[in-house]
Design an enzyme around this catalytic site. Structure first.
Site, PDB file in Angstrom:
ATOM      1  N   ASP A   1       0.842  -1.194   0.000  1.00 41.85           N
ATOM      2  CA  ASP A   1       0.000   0.000   0.000  1.00 41.85           C
ATOM      3  C   ASP A   1       0.880   1.248   0.000  1.00 41.85           C
ATOM      4  O   ASP A   1       2.007   1.241   0.517  1.00 41.85           O
ATOM      5  CB  ASP A   1      -0.901   0.042   1.238  1.00 41.85           C
ATOM      6  CG  ASP A   1      -1.948  -1.060   1.240  1.00 41.85           C
ATOM      7  OD1 ASP A   1      -2.166  -1.676   0.185  1.00 41.85           O
ATOM      8  OD2 ASP A   1      -2.538  -1.280   2.312  1.00 41.85           O
ATOM      9  N   ARG A   2       0.348   2.333  -0.533  1.00 40.32           N
ATOM     10  CA  ARG A   2       1.086   3.593  -0.587  1.00 40.32           C
ATOM     11  C   ARG A   2       1.641   3.996   0.786  1.00 40.32           C
ATOM     12  O   ARG A   2       2.806   4.414   0.902  1.00 40.32           O
ATOM     13  CB  ARG A   2       0.179   4.708  -1.108  1.00 40.32           C
ATOM     14  CG  ARG A   2       0.850   6.088  -1.148  1.00 40.32           C
ATOM     15  CD  ARG A   2      -0.198   7.191  -1.231  1.00 40.32           C
ATOM     16  NE  ARG A   2      -0.898   7.176  -2.509  1.00 40.32           N
ATOM     17  CZ  ARG A   2      -0.543   7.912  -3.561  1.00 40.32           C
ATOM     18  NH1 ARG A   2       0.500   8.716  -3.484  1.00 40.32           N
ATOM     19  NH2 ARG A   2      -1.242   7.852  -4.677  1.00 40.32           N
TER      20      ARG A   2
END
Length: 334
Positions: free
Chosen positions: A142-143
């Site tokens: 995930d970012r």
């Protein structure tokens, strides 16, 4: 990478069973679907002397006749990496050899681009070259999750690494700081998840197994340390790779990860004050594409260090293998 003459290439052992069109895309990513289909239909591409379609499954050792191919477009000045970007990309390296690249992905840096994302890991990979020289992503983060991101530096290495993830031969260990004290303190969470549109956002939520959108998801968890009844530092090991799996599972257990704007609740909100997402991909253990085992560990990110400082945790409290001493697998099904 391009060629103006006919060449014969061989299918690597790690690419056994790969589709012909994907074999081409791994080497010449600038070729689009239409261009490839034209090459296949015209018979210019041959597998072991015979015509082949894009969905032909290749066997290790097969000969591929590769005709002259169109050149890759020159990157515009806008898309070229600056010396500063190249230096930044190289500064993220945790481990590198001829087949494997491991990066320490910082929180906030997306793995792949989107309509509003211009700086991402995939773009930074141009620092290693283009075409066949460009490293390939074999999994995602995930970012806002920091930590180990693994890539293959050759098509064959990427195929083998991807296979290790698909066959659950890769052990990923995450560190997370969560709200409250989970009970039991260790076990396995089995809970189907489905993507749902909630308002203008997409969330991953618990779902019944019979739901057509549901995917099985399994997470192993162990408590490492506690800061009183308010907060727990945990090791999490996903046995499946669903989107937002760890975040959704901890939320479903009633102990959301701190600093999570998507999956937080009224219990985690006050504890999250001043913190970014407290989720870190600490390590990966998996077979090396050539021989032996590969163990990569990422140091704590600045965001996680802040969480440790706030709640008084110390890295030396954690075992090198937090899941190695569990007496039994306590399963939680929700």
């Amino acid at each position: 990478m391009s060629t103006k003459e006919v060449r014969t290439l061989y299918v690597d052992a790690g690419e056994d069973g790969v589709r012909l069109d994907r074999w081409f895309k791994r080497r010449w990513p600038h070729l689009n679907h239409i261009q490839l289909n034209k090459l296949f239909r015209s018979g210019q591409v041959r597998v072991d002397g015979s015509r082949a379609k894009g969905d032909t499954k290749l066997a290790a050792g097969s000969q591929i006749r590769v005709p002259p191919l169109p050149d890759a477009p020159d990157p515009t000045d806008k898309n070229k990496l600056s010396p500063r970007d190249i230096a930044y990309a190289k500064s993220l390296v945790l481990y590198e050899d001829e087949e494997v690249l491991a990066l320490n992905k910082p929180a906030g840096l997306a793995v792949q681009g989107g309509t509003k994302t211009t700086k991402h890991v995939d773009k930074l990979l141009s620092a290693w070259g283009e075409g066949v020289d460009r490293p390939r992503l074999v999994h995602r983060l995930d970012r806002d999750t920091s930590g180990v991101l693994l890539l293959g530096k050759t098509p064959a290495a990427a195929a083998r690494l991807s296979g290790a993830f698909a066959k659950r031969k890769a052990q990923k260990t995450y560190w997370a700081i969560v709200a409250g004290n989970p009970h039991p303190t260790e076990g396995v969470m089995e809970l189907h998840l489905a993507k749902r549109g909630v308002g203008d956002r997409e969330l991953v939520v618990p779902a019944q197994p019979k739901d057509p959108d549901a995917q099985p998801a399994e997470t192993e968890f162990v408590t490492i340390s506690r800061a009183g009844p308010r907060v727990t530092w945990m090791a999490l090991r996903p046995h499946t790779g669903r989107t937002h799996q760890l975040r959704a599972h901890m939320k479903a257990m009633g102990h959301p990860i701190l600093g999570d704007p998507k999956y937080g609740d009224e219990k985690s909100a006050p504890l999250s004050e001043g913190l970014k997402l407290q989720l870190h991909a600490r390590s990966i253990l998996l077979p090396h594409p050539s021989a032996g085992m590969l163990h990569i560990e990422a140091p704590l990110s600045a965001e996680m260090k802040e969480g440790f400082r706030k709640f008084g945790f110390s890295e030396d409290e954690a075992d090198s293998e937090p899941f190695g001493h569990r007496s039994a697998k306590i399963r939680r099904k929700t």
